[in-house]
Design a protein around this motif. Structure first.
Motif, PDB file in Angstrom:
ATOM      1  N   ASP A   1      -8.883   1.536   8.418  1.00  0.00           N
ATOM      2  CA  ASP A   1      -9.702   1.979   7.287  1.00  0.00           C
ATOM      3  C   ASP A   1     -10.315   0.812   6.523  1.00  0.00           C
ATOM      4  OD1 ASP A   1      -9.112   4.722   7.736  1.00  0.00           O
ATOM      5  OD2 ASP A   1      -7.171   4.466   6.738  1.00  0.00           O
ATOM      6  N   ALA A   2     -10.230  -0.393   7.111  1.00  0.00           N
ATOM      7  CA  ALA A   2     -10.728  -1.619   6.461  1.00  0.00           C
ATOM      8  C   ALA A   2      -9.999  -1.893   5.150  1.00  0.00           C
ATOM      9  CB  ALA A   2     -12.239  -1.574   6.246  1.00  0.00           C
ATOM     10  N   LEU A   3      -8.697  -1.565   5.135  1.00  0.00           N
ATOM     11  CA  LEU A   3      -7.841  -1.836   3.981  1.00  0.00           C
ATOM     12  C   LEU A   3      -6.809  -2.888   4.345  1.00  0.00           C
ATOM     13  CD1 LEU A   3      -7.103   1.797   2.747  1.00  0.00           C
ATOM     14  CD2 LEU A   3      -8.729   0.157   1.758  1.00  0.00           C
ATOM     15  N   ASP A   4      -6.467  -3.726   3.378  1.00  0.00           N
ATOM     16  CA  ASP A   4      -5.439  -4.732   3.563  1.00  0.00           C
ATOM     17  C   ASP A   4      -4.091  -4.119   3.167  1.00  0.00           C
ATOM     18  OD1 ASP A   4      -3.690  -6.882   3.460  1.00  0.00           O
ATOM     19  OD2 ASP A   4      -5.140  -8.241   2.517  1.00  0.00           O
ATOM     20  N   PRO A   5      -3.183  -3.883   4.123  1.00  0.00           N
ATOM     21  CA  PRO A   5      -1.887  -3.310   3.748  1.00  0.00           C
ATOM     22  C   PRO A   5      -1.145  -4.165   2.723  1.00  0.00           C
ATOM     23  CG  PRO A   5      -2.211  -3.141   6.115  1.00  0.00           C
ATOM     24  CD  PRO A   5      -3.325  -4.010   5.588  1.00  0.00           C
ATOM     25  N   ASN A   6      -1.382  -5.474   2.754  1.00  0.00           N
ATOM     26  CA  ASN A   6      -0.655  -6.346   1.828  1.00  0.00           C
ATOM     27  C   ASN A   6      -1.303  -6.432   0.450  1.00  0.00           C
ATOM     28  OD1 ASN A   6       1.742  -7.794   1.527  1.00  0.00           O
ATOM     29  ND2 ASN A   6       0.649  -9.745   1.586  1.00  0.00           N
ATOM     30  N   ARG A   7      -2.171  -5.499   0.153  1.00  0.00           N
ATOM     31  CA  ARG A   7      -2.621  -5.286  -1.220  1.00  0.00           C
ATOM     32  C   ARG A   7      -2.423  -3.818  -1.603  1.00  0.00           C
ATOM     33  NH1 ARG A   7      -2.627  -9.896  -0.302  1.00  0.00           N
ATOM     34  NH2 ARG A   7      -3.991 -11.564  -1.071  1.00  0.00           N
ATOM     35  N   SER A   8      -1.579  -3.133  -0.822  1.00  0.00           N
ATOM     36  CA  SER A   8      -1.485  -1.676  -0.932  1.00  0.00           C
ATOM     37  C   SER A   8      -0.070  -1.161  -1.135  1.00  0.00           C
ATOM     38  CB  SER A   8      -2.077  -1.032   0.333  1.00  0.00           C
ATOM     39  OG  SER A   8      -3.415  -1.447   0.542  1.00  0.00           O
ATOM     40  N   PHE A   9       0.858  -2.035  -1.535  1.00  0.00           N
ATOM     41  CA  PHE A   9       2.228  -1.597  -1.776  1.00  0.00           C
ATOM     42  C   PHE A   9       2.351  -1.133  -3.227  1.00  0.00           C
ATOM     43  CE2 PHE A   9       2.657  -4.055   2.052  1.00  0.00           C
ATOM     44  CZ  PHE A   9       3.569  -3.310   2.791  1.00  0.00           C
ATOM     45  N   ARG A  10       1.898   0.102  -3.429  1.00  0.00           N
ATOM     46  CA  ARG A  10       1.900   0.696  -4.768  1.00  0.00           C
ATOM     47  C   ARG A  10       1.969   2.215  -4.625  1.00  0.00           C
ATOM     48  NH1 ARG A  10      -2.999  -2.170  -4.722  1.00  0.00           N
ATOM     49  NH2 ARG A  10      -2.240  -3.322  -6.521  1.00  0.00           N
ATOM     50  N   ALA A  11       2.256   2.892  -5.710  1.00  0.00           N
ATOM     51  CA  ALA A  11       2.352   4.352  -5.682  1.00  0.00           C
ATOM     52  C   ALA A  11       1.062   4.950  -5.130  1.00  0.00           C
ATOM     53  CB  ALA A  11       2.633   4.874  -7.083  1.00  0.00           C
ATOM     54  N   ASP A  12       1.205   6.028  -4.351  1.00  0.00           N
ATOM     55  CA  ASP A  12       0.055   6.687  -3.722  1.00  0.00           C
ATOM     56  C   ASP A  12      -0.783   5.700  -2.924  1.00  0.00           C
ATOM     57  OD1 ASP A  12       0.733   9.170  -4.922  1.00  0.00           O
ATOM     58  OD2 ASP A  12      -0.199   8.508  -6.785  1.00  0.00           O
ATOM     59  N   SER A  13      -0.100   4.874  -2.149  1.00  0.00           N
ATOM     60  CA  SER A  13      -0.783   3.843  -1.361  1.00  0.00           C
ATOM     61  C   SER A  13      -1.842   4.456  -0.445  1.00  0.00           C
ATOM     62  CB  SER A  13       0.219   3.072  -0.505  1.00  0.00           C
ATOM     63  OG  SER A  13      -0.455   2.154   0.348  1.00  0.00           O
ATOM     64  N   PRO A  14      -3.029   3.832  -0.369  1.00  0.00           N
ATOM     65  CA  PRO A  14      -4.054   4.318   0.547  1.00  0.00           C
ATOM     66  C   PRO A  14      -3.821   3.880   1.989  1.00  0.00           C
ATOM     67  CG  PRO A  14      -4.868   2.385  -0.606  1.00  0.00           C
ATOM     68  CD  PRO A  14      -3.508   2.701  -1.189  1.00  0.00           C
ATOM     69  N   ALA A  15      -2.850   2.984   2.204  1.00  0.00           N
ATOM     70  CA  ALA A  15      -2.594   2.435   3.539  1.00  0.00           C
ATOM     71  C   ALA A  15      -1.372   3.100   4.157  1.00  0.00           C
ATOM     72  CB  ALA A  15      -2.391   0.926   3.465  1.00  0.00           C
ATOM     73  N   GLN A  16      -1.531   3.705   5.328  1.00  0.00           N
ATOM     74  CA  GLN A  16      -0.411   4.336   6.022  1.00  0.00           C
ATOM     75  C   GLN A  16       0.754   3.367   6.211  1.00  0.00           C
ATOM     76  OE1 GLN A  16      -1.205   6.462   9.729  1.00  0.00           O
ATOM     77  NE2 GLN A  16      -3.403   6.381   9.308  1.00  0.00           N
ATOM     78  N   GLU A  17       0.413   2.148   6.578  1.00  0.00           N
ATOM     79  CA  GLU A  17       1.421   1.150   6.903  1.00  0.00           C
ATOM     80  C   GLU A  17       2.305   0.843   5.697  1.00  0.00           C
ATOM     81  OE1 GLU A  17      -2.229   0.668   9.434  1.00  0.00           O
ATOM     82  OE2 GLU A  17      -1.858   0.905   7.289  1.00  0.00           O
TER      83      GLU A  17
END
Length: 310
Positions: free
Chosen positions: A136-152
């Protein structure tokens, strides 16, 4: 952007990507290696010695990837808990293979002293495509938060929730590569419609501490161990490493929680992110893996010594 600097090949300078740009970017991503052959097959060899479980799946049709965690056998709730993660950025090879090498060569040495939970390849889609982002062109390592947009990221948070408040230490294994400047940071600027400012890639290993809860003695114990395996990155002429002030030899600090970084996925008091430099003429792939293993062992040894002295 300077007059001599060509714009990124996707998008319009100054304008964030929309669905069309993301779709074009995705169409250019090709499989370059096999998660099943390189990672899953190795994990399967650990089943006789450790507890291996599937903690989720990453689905990007038509591709689907099982996610695996490796735990100490005979988990004992009376013992401290440590978390080891690798492959948040799939292209950072030694993060994955260093984690697997630690399991194979060192993890059994800690039996009966500490509970270890290890997730060796958090982003298998990106591992196969040697990329920083997910599909999805998302960086998982900026996505460790509630309701994360990244599956990983969401899958890992679910995995660690039972130990989140109990974890004593978390070490997250990464690399800084030349492609950070040649591809990934320019792509990030293009995706977000912002100006790209080139920076230098540090030659050597360094760590990222938590600016909200710095642990300098812990970081230096890891640096000292890794220095026996590979060289430590010096500061640049500004006294910085990759744009952040060097607060001690080989150490910088980020606000991990604010940035949504993996290293702050638990409440552990001792956390660090490793950064190996595989493109250095002074380092081999074997050294990079060994540096990650040395970092994990030093981190665990430090916190066990702290527990023993408490």
């Amino acid at each position: 952007m300077s007059s001599t600097e060509a714009p990124y090949s996707i998008g319009t300078p100054g304008r964030p990507w929309g669905e069309a740009e993301v779709a074009l970017w995705l169409s250019r991503q090709v499989v370059q290696r096999s998660y099943a052959a390189d990672v899953v097959s190795v994990i399967d060899t650990f089943r006789s010695r450790f507890d291996v479980s599937e903690y989720g799946r990453i689905d990007y049709a038509p591709d689907s990837y099982p996610l695996f965690a490796i735990r100490s056998r005979d988990w004992n709730d009376a013992l401290p808990v440590v978390l080891v993660t690798g492959g948040v950025h799939g292209y950072e090879t030694s993060g994955v293979h260093g984690a697997l090498q630690f399991v194979d060569r060192q993890m059994a040495n800690y039996a009966g002293r500490v509970n270890i939970l290890l997730a060796p390849c958090i982003s298998p889609w990106a591992y196969e495509r040697i990329h920083r982002w997910n599909a999805d062109a998302l960086d998982p390592n900026r996505s460790f938060r509630a309701d994360s947009p990244a599956q990983e990221s969401a899958a890992l948070m679910r995995l660690v929730e039972p130990i989140r408040a109990r974890a004593l230490m978390h070490i997250d294994l990464h690399e800084t590569t030349d492609t950070d400047e040649s591809e990934f940071r320019p792509a990030l600027a293009a995706r977000d419609g912002i100006h790209y400012e080139p920076d230098d890639i540090p030659d050597g290993f360094y760590l990222v501490d938590d600016s909200e809860n710095p642990q300098p003695a812990f970081q230096q114990a890891v640096i000292a161990a890794v220095a026996k395996v590979t060289h430590i990155a010096p500061a640049d002429e500004r006294g910085e490493i990759i744009g952040s002030p060097m607060v001690a030899p080989g150490v910088i600090e980020y606000s991990l929680k604010k940035l949504g970084l993996c290293a702050r996925v638990t409440d552990a008091p001792y956390v660090t992110t490793t950064e190996v430099y595989p493109d250095s003429p002074r380092a081999t792939p074997e050294q990079c893996n060994a540096a990650q293993v040395a970092a994990v062992c030093a981190a665990i040894d430090f916190v066990l010594a702290e527990v023993a002295s408490a």
